[in-house]
Design an enzyme around this catalytic site. Sequence first.
Site, PDB file in Angstrom:
ATOM      1  N   LYS A   1       4.311   5.331  -3.281  1.00  0.00           N
ATOM      2  CA  LYS A   1       3.997   4.874  -1.925  1.00  0.00           C
ATOM      3  C   LYS A   1       4.714   3.552  -1.628  1.00  0.00           C
ATOM      4  O   LYS A   1       5.403   3.413  -0.617  1.00  0.00           O
ATOM      5  CB  LYS A   1       2.486   4.670  -1.767  1.00  0.00           C
ATOM      6  CG  LYS A   1       2.087   3.972  -0.470  1.00  0.00           C
ATOM      7  CD  LYS A   1       0.595   3.679  -0.392  1.00  0.00           C
ATOM      8  CE  LYS A   1       0.222   2.339  -0.930  1.00  0.00           C
ATOM      9  NZ  LYS A   1      -0.045   1.314   0.074  1.00  0.00           N
ATOM     10  N   ASN A   2       4.551   2.566  -2.523  1.00  0.00           N
ATOM     11  CA  ASN A   2       5.095   1.236  -2.248  1.00  0.00           C
ATOM     12  C   ASN A   2       6.615   1.240  -2.198  1.00  0.00           C
ATOM     13  O   ASN A   2       7.227   0.518  -1.407  1.00  0.00           O
ATOM     14  CB  ASN A   2       4.585   0.228  -3.283  1.00  0.00           C
ATOM     15  CG  ASN A   2       3.090  -0.042  -3.115  1.00  0.00           C
ATOM     16  OD1 ASN A   2       2.553   0.130  -2.026  1.00  0.00           O
ATOM     17  ND2 ASN A   2       2.420  -0.438  -4.180  1.00  0.00           N
TER      18      ASN A   2
ATOM     19  N   CYS B   1      -5.603  -3.578   3.676  1.00  0.00           N
ATOM     20  CA  CYS B   1      -6.846  -3.771   2.938  1.00  0.00           C
ATOM     21  C   CYS B   1      -7.316  -5.214   3.005  1.00  0.00           C
ATOM     22  O   CYS B   1      -6.511  -6.140   2.936  1.00  0.00           O
ATOM     23  CB  CYS B   1      -6.643  -3.386   1.469  1.00  0.00           C
ATOM     24  SG  CYS B   1      -6.483  -1.624   1.215  1.00  0.00           S
TER      25      CYS B   1
ATOM     26  N   ARG C   1      -3.313 -13.079   1.735  1.00  0.00           N
ATOM     27  CA  ARG C   1      -1.957 -12.517   1.763  1.00  0.00           C
ATOM     28  C   ARG C   1      -1.185 -13.003   2.991  1.00  0.00           C
ATOM     29  O   ARG C   1      -0.774 -12.214   3.844  1.00  0.00           O
ATOM     30  CB  ARG C   1      -2.009 -10.990   1.748  1.00  0.00           C
ATOM     31  CG  ARG C   1      -2.829 -10.456   0.599  1.00  0.00           C
ATOM     32  CD  ARG C   1      -2.321  -9.146   0.086  1.00  0.00           C
ATOM     33  NE  ARG C   1      -2.610  -8.041   0.952  1.00  0.00           N
ATOM     34  CZ  ARG C   1      -2.361  -6.771   0.633  1.00  0.00           C
ATOM     35  NH1 ARG C   1      -1.817  -6.477  -0.507  1.00  0.00           N
ATOM     36  NH2 ARG C   1      -2.662  -5.794   1.445  1.00  0.00           N
TER      37      ARG C   1
ATOM     38  N   ASP D   1      -3.060  -3.521  -8.851  1.00  0.00           N
ATOM     39  CA  ASP D   1      -3.425  -2.268  -8.189  1.00  0.00           C
ATOM     40  C   ASP D   1      -4.167  -1.287  -9.087  1.00  0.00           C
ATOM     41  O   ASP D   1      -4.627  -0.251  -8.606  1.00  0.00           O
ATOM     42  CB  ASP D   1      -2.179  -1.581  -7.590  1.00  0.00           C
ATOM     43  CG  ASP D   1      -1.812  -2.162  -6.236  1.00  0.00           C
ATOM     44  OD1 ASP D   1      -2.571  -3.000  -5.716  1.00  0.00           O
ATOM     45  OD2 ASP D   1      -0.759  -1.778  -5.691  1.00  0.00           O
TER      46      ASP D   1
ATOM     47  N   ARG E   1      -4.888   6.477   1.956  1.00  0.00           N
ATOM     48  CA  ARG E   1      -3.669   5.699   2.196  1.00  0.00           C
ATOM     49  C   ARG E   1      -2.749   5.715   0.981  1.00  0.00           C
ATOM     50  O   ARG E   1      -1.556   5.438   1.113  1.00  0.00           O
ATOM     51  CB  ARG E   1      -4.016   4.241   2.545  1.00  0.00           C
ATOM     52  CG  ARG E   1      -4.563   4.037   3.948  1.00  0.00           C
ATOM     53  CD  ARG E   1      -4.770   2.562   4.246  1.00  0.00           C
ATOM     54  NE  ARG E   1      -3.615   1.805   3.801  1.00  0.00           N
ATOM     55  CZ  ARG E   1      -3.664   0.621   3.194  1.00  0.00           C
ATOM     56  NH1 ARG E   1      -4.824   0.047   2.964  1.00  0.00           N
ATOM     57  NH2 ARG E   1      -2.566   0.009   2.819  1.00  0.00           N
TER      58      ARG E   1
END
Length: 498
Positions: free
Chosen positions: A84-85, A178, A183, A375, A470
């Site tokens: 995904k990233n 999230c 961040r 993660d 997600r």
Amino acid sequence: MLGATSKGKAVGGNFHPMAASFWCNQPIGSDPERPFTGSGREPLLPPHLLQPPQNNGHHHHHNNKLIITGPSRLSGHVPISGSKNSALSILAATLCCSGTSKISNVPNLSDTRTMVSILSSMGAEIEASDSEILINTDGVGTVEPDSEEIRKFRGGFFVIGPLVARFGEAVVALPGGCDIGARPVDLYVRGLRALGAVVELRDGKVHAKAANGRGLVGGRFQLQFPSVGATETLMMAACLADGVTLLSNVAKEPEVVGLAQFLNDCGACIEGAGSDKLVIKGKSWLHGSRCIIAPDRIEAGTFMLAAAITRSCILMSPVIPSHMSCLVDKLKAAGCKIRQWSHDTLEVSAISADVGESLKGFDVKTGPFPGFPTDIQPQTMVLLTTCNGTSSVEESIFENRMGHASELLKLGARIKVCGSTALVYGKDKRSGLCGSCVVAKDLRGGMSLVLAGLAAEGTTEISGVQHIDRGYHNLDLKLKFLGADVKRLMAPHLAFPL
């Protein structure tokens, strides 16, 4: 100056970002009619499980629930989807390129669909079929992507770098995602200023413009913290800047290396990816290229932990073992057996721990790659509740990433959180996880509740499933195929047969 186009309109005509059937989870190069089988074994998933349910994207509705009845004993082979990233940054990077880029093995997730929608909202032409997406950004006619889409997740903000670099300006809403910490985007802002951009925050949007009225210029910038998103955004920006850029204290994650590889294939000149310094010689233009998204190391790590938590044996591929050496070392120390069957296939077994010695607890401190990934911190915490002894989990990346602990307590876990550290008290004869009703509050924390539900006695009901969707492609279907008792409960008016 760019001409205006209608915002939010997909110029490609034949693509809709929510058209789930365009993607499946086999890697490029395999027969699209037949599921990817790894090393010549039986098909990994029955064909009907390879296609996501045809419900026009509504399975991300907020009323969704997962019902898990445990304890589960998992077995079999699970296919690992594309990262995904990695996909998010590479999709954003197509904005740097003239012509068409072909991106393969993109996972079908709400985040990747949102990124495609963001590109469409600016006028990119997009076609997708099977596991491939074709993107041509020559028709981009606005430097302000759809704000609503940007606010859905943090990855949407990546587009600010390529937009300013290629078109001289960008107007991008502050990102969402999230709720696991501040961040802030200050690293992005200060980095773009170092490359000759004037950056201001007005009305919840970041306005960036090349100070010289033409484009960015090479510069030097040291990141205060090796942020992956800031590293990737500034790398994309520097590729088209006039002159040489030196970025130091950058992220070394595999996703950064994958993005650098794609950009170099497009004609960029990036040296040092995977180290803490990047030297980037700017080019006046880049051309589209082809890219195969690497397997998702976080999904692979999650299934490794699922095997350990349920005292099961799972085979998984494709994986890149070197991306997960930190987790592999911890699981081996705990007493799991990990075997590499081929260059991209791992077997994780914790079966002997169920009959003989229990798994041993261990301490974890998250850190930038090659450290322990933040993660998979929440999922690891679940494993530690099933191990012997007391373990500590220290979170050093995101200050609010302990929200799952209070939900795990409802399932009978014994965890004491103090600031960014949690003490996890392992299993004893009187305790164990028990089913309950819990709420997923973010992506990885939500996934930790799924893993806990697999190990818990009785039924666990998880709401807030849209967070989990997600980041995990076909999660409930993959778990079912491994033998878990998992059902997706739809809001009544959205129900459809699987």
